[in-house]
Design an enzyme around this catalytic site. Structure first.
Site, mmCIF file in Angstrom:
data_model
loop_
_atom_site.group_PDB
_atom_site.id
_atom_site.type_symbol
_atom_site.label_atom_id
_atom_site.label_comp_id
_atom_site.label_asym_id
_atom_site.label_seq_id
_atom_site.Cartn_x
_atom_site.Cartn_y
_atom_site.Cartn_z
ATOM 1 C CG ASP A 92 -13.277 22.753 -3.713
ATOM 2 O OD1 ASP A 92 -13.557 23.835 -3.169
ATOM 3 O OD2 ASP A 92 -12.273 22.594 -4.427
ATOM 4 C CG ASP A 152 -11.614 29.834 -3.494
ATOM 5 O OD1 ASP A 152 -10.741 30.591 -3.024
ATOM 6 O OD2 ASP A 152 -11.696 29.583 -4.707
#
Length: 381
Positions: A92, A152
């Protein structure tokens, strides 16, 4: 579409008021606000995947207002995320660093932010598996997936593509494109919807399991995942001009726009396939991501299609700006948007504000503003 200026100005006025409250409430905390749950602000440190969104939102407020106090606050919270550049156990880093230090570099040109970004990009690239041609997502749930990739993860490819240009490192671009291609090949169903997780065999590179871990069921369509797909492939088309990516962005947009269970206010249920009773929670964060993606996708679309995308994004932003979704002073912990859903299956952050909902909402408004300023007069007004 109507004149967007009043909507934009009204929302940034509200954002300034609410985030002034939020900054006051976080003074001395030393961490980053993520949500407001059970009557209390919830804070995270730089290791959390959402750590970059609050400083990012502060930068977006600064971009609109150009008031020095917002730049000062944005720098303060951006610096709290800096240690994330050294993390090697997360995919991330785009969310964490590009949404914070990326804006800081844009507005300050301070090369210290560039150095932080490039260190993070190196660590992100090191999570690439050549056999699977993807960047590994989670390190947890090792008993369930050996090399998991979540939808994602598309969102972190913009960061890697920036780094590839910044230091002329073709390997970074090859990794990003490899990941985008494999996701395109393995994450999507015929109707344009996507799975949340694909688990790969790290030795052969073959996909071995497809699931919707954070959604209602494996074959269901988790709303925020559809938003990541739409936004991700729109961004990838911008960065590469590969028509395959544009085709998938359109397919994702069509799935969302025409879905019979998209509510009349255009704010999706947390999962498009969630049982009708009891009434499923909405996900304002998904709507914000979708609206921002649609505004850009319209730039790459034929006129009729572009108009449909702009109309849907407009309706979403109008709904998010209404009292039903936008907080009033003194409520919602100072966050802008209400009624997001983090992880319904774990009863975590259900019907709460989320810092990333606010970030993509403000980004969508600024995208709308930029296009309104550059638009030529038309008969439609």
């Amino acid at each position: 579409m109507k004149n967007p200026t009043p909507l934009i100005e009204d929302n940034f006025t509200a954002a300034v008021r609410l985030y002034s409250e939020l900054l006051s409430a976080t003074a001395g905390a030393g961490k980053i606000p993520r949500t407001f749950e059970n009557g209390k602000l919830v804070f995270v440190d730089y290791k959390d995947w959402t750590s970059g969104f609050f400083p990012g939102a502060l930068w977006l407020i600064y971009e609109h207002t150009r008031e020095p106090r917002w730049k000062k606050a944005a720098l303060d919270y951006t610096n709290r995320v800096a240690p994330a550049a050294k993390l090697t156990d997360t995919h991330d880093l785009g969310f964490m660093l590009y949404c914070s230090h990326g804006h800081a570099l844009r507005f300050t040109r301070n090369r210290a932010h560039r150095d932080i970004l490039l260190e993070g990009a190196k660590n992100l690239a090191n999570r690439f598996n050549p056999a699977a041609r993807t960047i590994r997502s989670w390190d947890h749930y090792a008993d369930r997936w050996r090399h998991p990739v979540i939808i994602d993860n598309l969102m972190n490819l913009e960061f890697l593509l920036w780094a590839a240009r910044e230091v002329n490192e073709p390997r970074y671009r090859e990794i990003a494109i490899g990941h985008a291609h494999q996701t395109l090949a393995n994450h999507f169903r015929q109707d344009g919807s996507c799975y949340h997780v694909v688990g790969y065999d790290p030795e052969s590179g073959a996909p071995v399991i497809k699931e919707t871990f954070q959604g209602y069921a494996n074959e269901s369509s988790w709303a925020r995942g559809q938003g990541w797909a739409l936004y991700g492939y729109t961004m990838l088309y911008r960065e590469t001009r590969n028509p395959l990516y544009l085709k998938q962005a359109h397919a994702s947009a069509r799935f969302i726009r025409t879905h019979p269970r998209l509510p009349s206010d255009k704010i999706p249920l947390w999962d498009f396939d969630a049982p009708a009773a009891p009434e499923p929670p909405r996900d304002a964060s998904a709507a914000a991501v979708i609206a921002s993606g649609l505004i850009e996708l319209a730039d790459y679309s034929e006129p009729d299609t572009a108009q449909r995308y702009r109309e849907l994004a407009w309706r979403q932003l109008v709904s998010l700006s209404s009292p039903g979704y936008r907080a009033a002073p003194g409520e919602n912990g100072g966050f802008i948007l209400k009624h997001s859903t983090g992880n319904f299956n774990k009863n975590s952050e259900v019907d709460t504000p989320l810092n990333y909902a606010d970030y993509y909402f403000l980004e969508a408004l600024l995208r709308l503003k930029a296009r309104a300023q550059n638009a030529k007069p038309s008969p439609a007004g």
